[in-house]
Design a protein around this motif. Sequence first.
Motif, PDB file in Angstrom:
ATOM      1  N   UNK A  75       0.836  -1.209   0.000  1.00 19.19           N
ATOM      2  CA  UNK A  75       0.000   0.000   0.000  1.00 19.19           C
ATOM      3  C   UNK A  75       0.870   1.259   0.000  1.00 19.19           C
ATOM      4  N   UNK A  76       1.863   1.253   0.860  1.00 21.92           N
ATOM      5  CA  UNK A  76       2.765   2.406   0.954  1.00 21.92           C
ATOM      6  C   UNK A  76       3.583   2.533  -0.323  1.00 21.92           C
ATOM      7  N   UNK A  77       4.107   1.415  -0.809  1.00 15.91           N
ATOM      8  CA  UNK A  77       4.986   1.432  -1.974  1.00 15.91           C
ATOM      9  C   UNK A  77       4.255   1.808  -3.266  1.00 15.91           C
ATOM     10  N   UNK A  78       2.936   1.668  -3.297  1.00 17.82           N
ATOM     11  CA  UNK A  78       2.168   2.043  -4.493  1.00 17.82           C
ATOM     12  C   UNK A  78       1.959   3.551  -4.600  1.00 17.82           C
ATOM     13  N   UNK A  79       2.138   4.255  -3.504  1.00 16.27           N
ATOM     14  CA  UNK A  79       1.982   5.713  -3.520  1.00 16.27           C
ATOM     15  C   UNK A  79       3.236   6.334  -4.137  1.00 16.27           C
ATOM     16  N   UNK A  80       3.027   7.107  -5.179  1.00 11.25           N
ATOM     17  CA  UNK A  80       4.166   7.682  -5.914  1.00 11.25           C
ATOM     18  C   UNK A  80       4.967   8.680  -5.088  1.00 11.25           C
ATOM     19  N   UNK A  81       4.353   9.300  -4.105  1.00 14.62           N
ATOM     20  CA  UNK A  81       5.042  10.292  -3.284  1.00 14.62           C
ATOM     21  C   UNK A  81       6.101   9.645  -2.380  1.00 14.62           C
ATOM     22  N   UNK A  82       5.962   8.360  -2.105  1.00  9.80           N
ATOM     23  CA  UNK A  82       6.875   7.699  -1.162  1.00  9.80           C
ATOM     24  C   UNK A  82       8.319   7.682  -1.671  1.00  9.80           C
ATOM     25  N   UNK A  83       8.500   7.527  -2.979  1.00  9.21           N
ATOM     26  CA  UNK A  83       9.867   7.434  -3.509  1.00  9.21           C
ATOM     27  C   UNK A  83      10.637   8.742  -3.399  1.00  9.21           C
ATOM     28  N   UNK A  84      10.048   9.890  -3.728  1.00  8.76           N
ATOM     29  CA  UNK A  84      10.774  11.140  -3.450  1.00  8.76           C
ATOM     30  C   UNK A  84      11.034  11.341  -1.954  1.00  8.76           C
TER      31      UNK A  84
END
Length: 184
Positions: A75-84
């Motif tokens: 769930x967390x990893x699917x959010x694009x904001x997490x990588x930045x």
Amino acid sequence: MIGFVLYKNPRDLLNRICATLILCFAIWSFGFIIFHNVDTSKDTAKLAMNIASIGWGSFASFILWFALVFDKKEKILKKKIIYPLIFFPGVLFIYKQWSGFVIADLIKQSYGWSYIWSDSIWSYLFYAYYFLFVVFSLYLYFNLGRKTRLKREKKQARIISITTLIALILGSISNVLLQELNIH
């Protein structure tokens, strides 16, 4: 180790992240081989420290990414904001090191060079970044070890937790605390 991890399963995301994390430590070590050479000039030592910062400036981001994938936080990893959010701090601290804001000065020692952390906000932000990212990763490992029913995953989580904790404590003592106390 990078080759071995990738050989075992080159398509697995966890293996690729692990290989990249090992690469961070390899770059850090390579830079410090040059940095701690007694025949290295101060300019070369500065360049070696900057090269090493690619490893020490980004390892916490890769540890956190590894922990999120290891703990199956889809769930967390699917959010694009997490990588930045994961990688921007590492890139920022590498940039700040190359700009001269994290390590203030180098001191010639009998074994090569030693460093003095800057009194600027950037070194303290770096401490907070790596400490918080690694401690949160430890939490994820510990949490997985508690909740999983698979013996293999429990054992993996325990081994990763213990070795990460030992590395965090010893690394923080030698690379931060002793340097801050001017013990080289």
